[in-house]
Design a protein around this motif. Structure first.
Motif, PDB file in Angstrom:
ATOM      1  N   UNK A 125      44.896  40.775  34.267  1.00  0.00           N
ATOM      2  CA  UNK A 125      43.876  41.101  35.274  1.00  0.00           C
ATOM      3  C   UNK A 125      42.534  41.340  34.592  1.00  0.00           C
ATOM      4  N   UNK A 126      42.559  42.068  33.478  1.00  0.00           N
ATOM      5  CA  UNK A 126      41.337  42.315  32.716  1.00  0.00           C
ATOM      6  C   UNK A 126      40.686  41.027  32.263  1.00  0.00           C
ATOM      7  N   UNK A 127      41.513  40.065  31.852  1.00  0.00           N
ATOM      8  CA  UNK A 127      40.982  38.759  31.435  1.00  0.00           C
ATOM      9  C   UNK A 127      40.351  38.029  32.614  1.00  0.00           C
ATOM     10  N   UNK A 128      41.065  37.959  33.754  1.00  0.00           N
ATOM     11  CA  UNK A 128      40.540  37.232  34.910  1.00  0.00           C
ATOM     12  C   UNK A 128      39.228  37.841  35.397  1.00  0.00           C
ATOM     13  N   UNK A 129      39.135  39.167  35.358  1.00  0.00           N
ATOM     14  CA  UNK A 129      37.887  39.824  35.753  1.00  0.00           C
ATOM     15  C   UNK A 129      36.749  39.457  34.801  1.00  0.00           C
ATOM     16  N   UNK A 130      37.030  39.499  33.504  1.00  0.00           N
ATOM     17  CA  UNK A 130      36.009  39.194  32.499  1.00  0.00           C
ATOM     18  C   UNK A 130      35.555  37.743  32.590  1.00  0.00           C
ATOM     19  N   UNK A 131      36.520  36.838  32.663  1.00  0.00           N
ATOM     20  CA  UNK A 131      36.185  35.414  32.679  1.00  0.00           C
ATOM     21  C   UNK A 131      35.494  35.027  33.988  1.00  0.00           C
ATOM     22  N   UNK A 132      35.958  35.588  35.107  1.00  0.00           N
ATOM     23  CA  UNK A 132      35.310  35.306  36.389  1.00  0.00           C
ATOM     24  C   UNK A 132      33.884  35.819  36.386  1.00  0.00           C
ATOM     25  N   UNK A 133      33.679  36.982  35.778  1.00  0.00           N
ATOM     26  CA  UNK A 133      32.332  37.534  35.672  1.00  0.00           C
ATOM     27  C   UNK A 133      31.407  36.606  34.905  1.00  0.00           C
ATOM     28  N   UNK A 134      31.896  36.047  33.790  1.00  0.00           N
ATOM     29  CA  UNK A 134      31.082  35.119  32.994  1.00  0.00           C
ATOM     30  C   UNK A 134      30.828  33.821  33.762  1.00  0.00           C
ATOM     31  N   UNK A 135      31.858  33.339  34.479  1.00  0.00           N
ATOM     32  CA  UNK A 135      31.697  32.096  35.252  1.00  0.00           C
ATOM     33  C   UNK A 135      30.626  32.262  36.327  1.00  0.00           C
ATOM     34  N   UNK A 136      30.663  33.384  37.041  1.00  0.00           N
ATOM     35  CA  UNK A 136      29.688  33.633  38.104  1.00  0.00           C
ATOM     36  C   UNK A 136      28.290  33.872  37.539  1.00  0.00           C
ATOM     37  N   UNK A 137      28.228  34.567  36.403  1.00  0.00           N
ATOM     38  CA  UNK A 137      26.938  34.895  35.787  1.00  0.00           C
ATOM     39  C   UNK A 137      26.213  33.631  35.322  1.00  0.00           C
ATOM     40  N   UNK A 138      26.987  32.668  34.809  1.00  0.00           N
ATOM     41  CA  UNK A 138      26.392  31.440  34.263  1.00  0.00           C
ATOM     42  C   UNK A 138      26.694  30.222  35.139  1.00  0.00           C
ATOM     43  N   UNK A 139      27.087  30.468  36.377  1.00  0.00           N
ATOM     44  CA  UNK A 139      27.493  29.395  37.290  1.00  0.00           C
ATOM     45  C   UNK A 139      26.415  28.317  37.422  1.00  0.00           C
ATOM     46  N   UNK A 140      26.758  27.037  37.359  1.00  0.00           N
ATOM     47  CA  UNK A 140      28.114  26.476  37.215  1.00  0.00           C
ATOM     48  C   UNK A 140      28.421  25.999  35.799  1.00  0.00           C
ATOM     49  N   UNK A 141      27.755  26.554  34.799  1.00  0.00           N
ATOM     50  CA  UNK A 141      27.883  26.061  33.435  1.00  0.00           C
ATOM     51  C   UNK A 141      29.310  26.133  32.903  1.00  0.00           C
ATOM     52  N   UNK A 142      29.987  27.252  33.134  1.00  0.00           N
ATOM     53  CA  UNK A 142      31.340  27.437  32.602  1.00  0.00           C
ATOM     54  C   UNK A 142      32.442  26.951  33.535  1.00  0.00           C
ATOM     55  N   UNK A 143      32.064  26.456  34.696  1.00  0.00           N
ATOM     56  CA  UNK A 143      33.065  25.974  35.647  1.00  0.00           C
ATOM     57  C   UNK A 143      32.529  26.008  37.061  1.00  0.00           C
ATOM     58  N   UNK A 144      33.007  25.065  37.863  1.00  0.00           N
ATOM     59  CA  UNK A 144      32.561  24.967  39.243  1.00  0.00           C
ATOM     60  C   UNK A 144      33.376  25.826  40.187  1.00  0.00           C
ATOM     61  N   UNK A 145      33.308  25.487  41.467  1.00  0.00           N
ATOM     62  CA  UNK A 145      33.949  26.287  42.504  1.00  0.00           C
ATOM     63  C   UNK A 145      35.463  26.334  42.336  1.00  0.00           C
ATOM     64  N   UNK A 146      36.052  25.259  41.755  1.00  0.00           N
ATOM     65  CA  UNK A 146      37.504  25.245  41.576  1.00  0.00           C
ATOM     66  C   UNK A 146      37.964  26.343  40.619  1.00  0.00           C
ATOM     67  N   UNK A 147      37.131  26.652  39.624  1.00  0.00           N
ATOM     68  CA  UNK A 147      37.475  27.731  38.690  1.00  0.00           C
ATOM     69  C   UNK A 147      37.314  29.094  39.351  1.00  0.00           C
ATOM     70  N   UNK A 148      36.322  29.223  40.202  1.00  0.00           N
ATOM     71  CA  UNK A 148      36.132  30.479  40.935  1.00  0.00           C
ATOM     72  C   UNK A 148      37.336  30.736  41.838  1.00  0.00           C
ATOM     73  N   UNK A 149      37.773  29.693  42.551  1.00  0.00           N
ATOM     74  CA  UNK A 149      38.942  29.822  43.427  1.00  0.00           C
ATOM     75  C   UNK A 149      40.186  30.155  42.617  1.00  0.00           C
ATOM     76  N   UNK A 150      40.392  29.434  41.527  1.00  0.00           N
ATOM     77  CA  UNK A 150      41.567  29.647  40.675  1.00  0.00           C
ATOM     78  C   UNK A 150      41.622  31.077  40.158  1.00  0.00           C
ATOM     79  N   UNK A 151      40.517  31.564  39.589  1.00  0.00           N
ATOM     80  CA  UNK A 151      40.494  32.912  39.008  1.00  0.00           C
ATOM     81  C   UNK A 151      40.592  33.998  40.077  1.00  0.00           C
ATOM     82  N   UNK A 152      39.969  33.765  41.222  1.00  0.00           N
ATOM     83  CA  UNK A 152      40.020  34.758  42.301  1.00  0.00           C
ATOM     84  C   UNK A 152      41.433  34.911  42.834  1.00  0.00           C
ATOM     85  N   UNK A 153      42.065  33.795  43.175  1.00  0.00           N
ATOM     86  CA  UNK A 153      43.436  33.839  43.690  1.00  0.00           C
ATOM     87  C   UNK A 153      44.396  34.402  42.648  1.00  0.00           C
TER      88      UNK A 153
END
Length: 275
Positions: A125-153
């Motif tokens: 959970x700690x990893x998903x929170x950290x990685x999702x935070x980086x994805x959203x902060x630098x969106x869409x550089x580290x991944x598009x909407x599919x990564x946001x959906x994947x990490x959120x779910x």
């Protein structure tokens, strides 16, 4: 040679004992494990990021020539690789090596958990929170909407299983799919280093194909079959947990099949060029 005063030795032993009690009674006490493990996962991500940056600066010829955003992604992939190795190894242990979720034990397996199984999910959970935070902060550089959906779910499902103790077996079955992450990252590293035409890139592509087929296609089928066999237990879960057991893996399975189609096309394309 000077000797350490007796009272100093006693003080050190006293502090050591108090530290052990703190860890045992608070940090790793059952009620606190979810929170300490999430915090530990976040801190581990920070350490992995910094170590990737440090090691790459000294030992990689490619890293110094990267742009700032490329370096961020390089370091970010170091985090996901470390998490993938940790959680896939732990998942394989609980699904295939441990007796915790064995049908031989009394009680419903959908409600079984242990301090270690809960701790492992908390780190994830700690990893998903950290990685999702980086994805959203630098969106869409580290991944598009599919990564946001994947990490959120994934984050919601893992967190629910961790806090409630429900369906931890099925959560770990799904998390075995993280075994494909290191190969995906290696592919990106080789591509970034200009080694797309190398033999290593080709071999890694074949490994990705096989690992994805086993861990993200066939294993998901096995998980749904296992749920079918134990449906009388699954139906006794809370409504939200019941929905997660069917909903999240179904969405992830569809995404995995879409990505797998792209992997197959990529492998065929590379092999065709080689011939």
């Amino acid at each position: 040679m000077r000797t350490v005063p007796k009272h100093t030795v006693m003080a050190i032993k006293s502090y050591h004992s108090q530290a052990q009690l703190l860890v045992k009674n608070y940090l790793f006490a059952d009620p606190f494990i979810p929170y300490t493990s999430i915090l530990g996962g976040i801190l581990a991500c920070k350490v992995a990021y910094d170590l990737t940056q440090l090691i790459s600066s000294f030992y990689s010829k490619t890293y110094p020539g990267l742009t700032k955003i490329q370096r961020v992604e390089w370091n970010n992939r170091g985090i996901s690789t470390v998490h993938a190795v940790f959680i896939s190894a732990l998942s394989l242990y609980f699904v295939f090596g441990s007796k915790l979720f064995s049908d031989e034990l009394a009680g419903l397996l959908v409600f079984r958990s242990s301090p270690l199984s809960t701790f492992g999910l908390g780190v994830s959970v700690g990893y998903f929170l950290s990685d999702l935070g980086m994805i959203l902060w630098l969106y869409p550089t580290l991944g598009g909407i599919e990564y946001v959906i994947h990490h959120t779910l994934s984050g919601i499902a893992v967190a629910y299983s961790m806090f409630t103790g429900e369906a931890q077996l099925y959560t770990y079955m799904v998390l075995i799919s993280e075994v494909t992450t290191p190969e995906i990252n290696i592919r990106w590293y080789l591509d970034t280093a200009g080694m797309k035409r190398s033999t290593a890139y080709l071999i890694n592509g074949v490994v990705i194909f096989l690992a994805w087929l086993i861990a993200r296609v066939l294993l998901f089928g096995y998980m749904f079959y296992h749920v079918y066999l134990h449906y009388t237990q699954v139906i006794k879960m809370h409504a939200f947990g019941y929905v997660l057991v069917f909903g999240v893996p179904s969405v992830l399975a569809i995404m995995n099949l879409i990505w797998f189609g792209k992997i197959v096309k990529g492998v065929v394309k590379v092999l065709t060029k080689r011939q």
